[in-house]
Scaffold this active site. Structure first.
Site, PDB file in Angstrom:
ATOM      1  N   ARG A   1      11.603  -6.051   5.055  1.00 49.61           N
ATOM      2  CA  ARG A   1      11.063  -4.650   4.738  1.00 49.61           C
ATOM      3  C   ARG A   1      12.094  -4.111   5.321  1.00 49.61           C
ATOM      4  NH1 ARG A   1       5.896  -2.674   5.027  1.00 49.61           N
ATOM      5  NH2 ARG A   1       5.456  -4.004   6.986  1.00 49.61           N
TER       6      ARG A   1
ATOM      7  N   ARG B   1      11.163  -2.477  11.133  1.00 51.15           N
ATOM      8  CA  ARG B   1      10.580  -2.103  11.788  1.00 51.15           C
ATOM      9  C   ARG B   1      10.160  -2.777  13.269  1.00 51.15           C
ATOM     10  NH1 ARG B   1       4.966  -0.678   8.521  1.00 51.15           N
ATOM     11  NH2 ARG B   1       4.190  -1.757   9.665  1.00 51.15           N
TER      12      ARG B   1
ATOM     13  N   ARG C   1      -0.813  -9.604  13.477  1.00 42.50           N
ATOM     14  CA  ARG C   1      -1.115  -8.660  12.039  1.00 42.50           C
ATOM     15  C   ARG C   1      -2.213  -9.065  10.612  1.00 42.50           C
ATOM     16  NH1 ARG C   1       3.858  -5.476  10.211  1.00 42.50           N
ATOM     17  NH2 ARG C   1       3.040  -4.500   8.865  1.00 42.50           N
TER      18      ARG C   1
ATOM     19  N   LYS D   1       1.128  -1.020   0.170  1.00 42.69           N
ATOM     20  CA  LYS D   1      -0.476  -0.223  -0.144  1.00 42.69           C
ATOM     21  C   LYS D   1       1.350   1.079  -0.402  1.00 42.69           C
ATOM     22  CE  LYS D   1      -2.067  -0.573   3.548  1.00 42.69           C
ATOM     23  NZ  LYS D   1      -1.951  -2.175   4.387  1.00 42.69           N
TER      24      LYS D   1
ATOM     25  N   ARG E   1      -9.776   1.489   8.977  1.00 45.03           N
ATOM     26  CA  ARG E   1      -8.847   0.026   9.211  1.00 45.03           C
ATOM     27  C   ARG E   1      -9.832  -1.292   9.909  1.00 45.03           C
ATOM     28  NH1 ARG E   1      -3.573   0.362   8.623  1.00 45.03           N
ATOM     29  NH2 ARG E   1      -2.255  -1.663  10.067  1.00 45.03           N
TER      30      ARG E   1
HETATM   31  P1  AMP Z   1       0.480   0.183   9.531  1.00 45.37           P
HETATM   32  O1  AMP Z   1       2.324   0.645   9.067  1.00 45.37           O
HETATM   33  O2  AMP Z   1      -0.143   0.697   8.543  1.00 45.37           O
HETATM   34  O3  AMP Z   1       0.950  -1.048   9.186  1.00 45.37           O
HETATM   35  O4  AMP Z   1       0.470   0.378  11.054  1.00 45.37           O
HETATM   36  C1  AMP Z   1       1.386   0.338  11.702  1.00 45.37           C
HETATM   37  C2  AMP Z   1       0.101  -0.067  12.877  1.00 45.37           C
HETATM   38  O5  AMP Z   1       0.093   1.310  13.123  1.00 45.37           O
HETATM   39  C3  AMP Z   1      -0.689  -0.933  12.907  1.00 45.37           C
HETATM   40  O6  AMP Z   1      -0.864  -2.241  13.362  1.00 45.37           O
HETATM   41  C4  AMP Z   1      -1.683  -0.502  13.861  1.00 45.37           C
HETATM   42  O7  AMP Z   1      -1.602  -0.804  15.861  1.00 45.37           O
HETATM   43  C5  AMP Z   1      -1.706   1.538  14.357  1.00 45.37           C
HETATM   44  N1  AMP Z   1      -2.099   1.097  12.787  1.00 45.37           N
HETATM   45  C6  AMP Z   1      -2.548   1.871  11.791  1.00 45.37           C
HETATM   46  N2  AMP Z   1      -3.303   2.511  10.941  1.00 45.37           N
HETATM   47  C7  AMP Z   1      -4.783   2.301  11.504  1.00 45.37           C
HETATM   48  C8  AMP Z   1      -5.794   2.105  12.468  1.00 45.37           C
HETATM   49  N3  AMP Z   1      -6.519   2.606  11.352  1.00 45.37           N
HETATM   50  N4  AMP Z   1      -6.754   1.884  12.804  1.00 45.37           N
HETATM   51  C9  AMP Z   1      -5.834   1.278  13.928  1.00 45.37           C
HETATM   52  N5  AMP Z   1      -4.444   1.498  14.067  1.00 45.37           N
HETATM   53  C10 AMP Z   1      -3.500   2.019  13.373  1.00 45.37           C
END
Ligand code: AMP
Length: 282
Positions: free
Chosen positions: A173, A217, A228, A62, A139
């Site tokens: 990554r 990360r 996740r 994404k 999400r």
């Molecule tokens: P990502 O980089 O999108 O994988 O997000 C990393 C982490 O941030 C996720 O595993 C969640 O803990 C938190 N996070 C990001 N976006 C959201 C969202 N829209 N709702 C809840 N938690 C989020």
């Protein structure tokens, strides 16, 4: 149960601002009131910048494709995951609470995410930004309902990749701690069998100046990635139907790495005639 209250909504002029107060109730008490400000328009997307959302499992790409499209379309790429990581890196007020949740692979509360997103949108608005590509938000169905209450999303691009590639992509990554560049050291080579085609995704290696500065990360470790993915299937997969019912979902199966996928994505979005410098770097 959540009750959302829209206090003010102006849809009568192009690029009008919408100020919403979202009132959230838990089963026992009022949790918080959050202001979410988004730019919107009463006209369809031709008269304003795009308002797109990217959906897809962790590791699907994404960030990569949203980032490329934002460069092409001149709109901001707003990743709620990046907002969370910024809050963590700056040791902001919410950092210790967020760290635990993120490192367990769980979702941050809707209230916190909407607060971070609202601040990002307000800052962008004061810089004159219009339109956006959202990555990582919504999400949950509740987040999608909140978003729907405050602005019109034009298109939701659902990126899909074979399950066997997702874990490897997350584990491969790497991020340059200096320039923030995103790379991937995984070489994915899935052999075709029983009639299903193979898939090859070359690594996306960093330039030499970043090689010694790569970091991983904290939530890209196997156990957390698996959690996740589980959380995605439970909480985020229902968003596909949410947007499908509204006629906004574009399903896109990634055929391989960036060189194969990017031109096909542009084609699917009817953007293949754009003067596209970013594809030269693919
Ligand atoms: P990502 O980089 O999108 O994988 O997000 C990393 C982490 O941030 C996720 O595993 C969640 O803990 C938190 N996070 C990001 N976006 C959201 C969202 N829209 N709702 C809840 N938690 C989020």
């Amino acid at each position: 149960m959540a009750v959302l209250s829209r206090l003010l909504k102006s849809r009568h002029c192009v690029f009008s601002s919408i100020l919403c107060t979202i009132r959230t109730f838990s089963s026992s008490s009022l949790i918080s009131r959050t202001h979410l400000r988004l730019s919107s328009s009463s006209s369809p997307s031709l008269e304003r910048n795009v308002q797109w959302v990217f959906l897809g499992c962790p590791g699907v790409g994404k960030g990569t494709y949203a980032g490329r499209l934002t460069k092409l379309l001149g709109v901001p790429h707003i990743s709620t995951g990046d907002l969370v990581r910024e809050e963590l890196a700056n040791r902001g007020a919410l950092a210790s609470q967020l760290e635990k949740i993120v490192n367990q692979g769980h979702l941050v509360s809707d209230e916190i995410i909407i607060d971070l997103l609202s601040k990002r949108l307000e800052a962008g608005e004061s810089r004159g930004e219009s339109g956006f590509i959202l990555d990582g938000f919504p999400r949950t169905i509740r987040q999608a309902e909140i978003l729907e209450g405050v602005t019109d999303i034009d298109l939701v691009i659902n990126l899909k990749l074979r399950e066997e590639a997702l874990l490897a992509k997350c584990l491969g990554r790497r991020i340059c701690s200096e320039c923030g560049g995103n790379y991937n050291i995984a070489c994915i080579d899935i052999k075709g069998e029983n009639g299903s085609p193979g898939m090859y995704m070359a690594p996306l290696l960093p330039p030499s100046e970043c090689t010694n500065k790569l970091i991983t990360r904290s939530d890209d470790i196997e156990e957390v990635v698996k959690e996740r993915l589980r959380v995605y299937n439970e909480m985020s997969l229902p968003l596909e139907d949410f947007y499908r019912c509204r006629g906004k979902l574009l399903e896109f199966d990634l055929p391989g790495g960036i060189p194969e996928s990017w031109p096909k994505l542009l084609e699917a979005l009817h953007l293949d005639n754009y003067n596209d410098e970013t594809s030269l770097a693919a």
